[in-house]
Scaffold this motif. Structure first.
Motif, PDB file in Angstrom:
ATOM      1  N   ASN A   1       0.838  -1.188   0.000  1.00 48.09           N
ATOM      2  CA  ASN A   1       0.000   0.000   0.000  1.00 48.09           C
ATOM      3  C   ASN A   1       0.878   1.244   0.000  1.00 48.09           C
ATOM      4  N   ALA A   2       0.729   2.086  -1.026  1.00 46.46           N
ATOM      5  CA  ALA A   2       1.549   3.287  -1.168  1.00 46.46           C
ATOM      6  C   ALA A   2       1.241   4.313  -0.081  1.00 46.46           C
TER       7      ALA A   2
ATOM      8  N   PRO B   1      -3.179  -5.253   7.599  1.00 42.05           N
ATOM      9  CA  PRO B   1      -2.658  -5.969   8.778  1.00 42.05           C
ATOM     10  C   PRO B   1      -2.824  -5.154  10.041  1.00 42.05           C
ATOM     11  N   GLU B   2      -3.012  -5.854  11.147  1.00 44.85           N
ATOM     12  CA  GLU B   2      -3.079  -5.220  12.451  1.00 44.85           C
ATOM     13  C   GLU B   2      -2.189  -6.027  13.370  1.00 44.85           C
TER      14      GLU B   2
ATOM     15  N   VAL C   1       1.945  -4.278   3.626  1.00 44.99           N
ATOM     16  CA  VAL C   1       1.402  -5.266   2.698  1.00 44.99           C
ATOM     17  C   VAL C   1      -0.093  -5.389   2.972  1.00 44.99           C
ATOM     18  N   ASN C   2      -0.901  -5.256   1.924  1.00 42.64           N
ATOM     19  CA  ASN C   2      -2.358  -5.353   1.999  1.00 42.64           C
ATOM     20  C   ASN C   2      -2.846  -6.364   0.971  1.00 42.64           C
ATOM     21  N   VAL C   3      -4.117  -6.725   1.096  1.00 42.83           N
ATOM     22  CA  VAL C   3      -4.758  -7.619   0.137  1.00 42.83           C
ATOM     23  C   VAL C   3      -6.088  -6.998  -0.257  1.00 42.83           C
TER      24      VAL C   3
END
Length: 181
Positions: free
Chosen positions: A156-157, A178-179, A162-164
């Motif tokens: 994610n800019a 993420p958390e 890192v994301n989905v």
């Protein structure tokens, strides 16, 4: 177990409540008395959807079923959630997790078998490695559609994490961030 029933775009009738309590009451043999079981009923055009969520010590057991008939969806979701609970039992025993107090002690002593053709063993059959580049979630959705997948992993800019992104059943998109605990 404590069943809580919620309705979205539907009035929850007494008949539906009774059927849910009867069907999900079968899960009493698995779950402790104070375990909450949230049931959400919703209607969208001809689709009757039943979602069941059971929070258990650090995890969530969840099932969702859609049918043209609410009672059929309730039957299907009960079977699915029971299958997931039995699988979760095996996971607890295998991993010696501390989630035991969400379940009846007899559940671990008895050998509940659920007839299912699915193999209980998780098998990773393929591993992929790929470079990820920074992009915005909207761009990741476009990229996902271009390659024809139902999910896409990206950096994610905006957050540099890192994301989905994933395609939901209704055609909309979802974002998983993420958390860290």
């Amino acid at each position: 177990m404590k069943i809580r029933i919620f309705g979205k775009n539907i009035k929850v009738t007494e008949g539906i409540k009774v059927d849910i309590e009867k069907k999900l009451g079968k899960l009493n043999k698995y779950l402790a008395e104070d375990t909450p079981v949230d049931v959400t009923l919703s209607v969208d055009k001809d689709d009757q959807k039943v979602e069941v969520t059971i929070p258990v010590k650090g995890n969530i057991i969840r099932a969702e079923e859609i049918s043209e008939d609410m009672y059929a969806a309730i039957d299907m979701v009960e079977e699915t959630i029971e299958r997931q609970i039995v699988k979760y039992k095996k996971k607890i025993i295998d991993k010696k997790k501390a989630a035991r107090d969400s379940f009846q002690s007899e559940f671990f002593d008895a050998d509940f078998a659920y007839d299912d053709e699915e193999d209980d063993e998780v098998k990773i059959v393929k591993t992929k490695r790929f470079g990820i580049k920074p992009m915005f979630p909207e761009d990741a959705c476009i990229e996902m559609d271009l390659i024809g997948h139902s999910f896409f992993v990206f950096l994610n800019a905006e957050t540099n994490e890192v994301n989905v992104v994933y395609k939901r059943k209704n055609g909309a998109y979802g974002l998983i961030e993420p958390e860290l605990d």
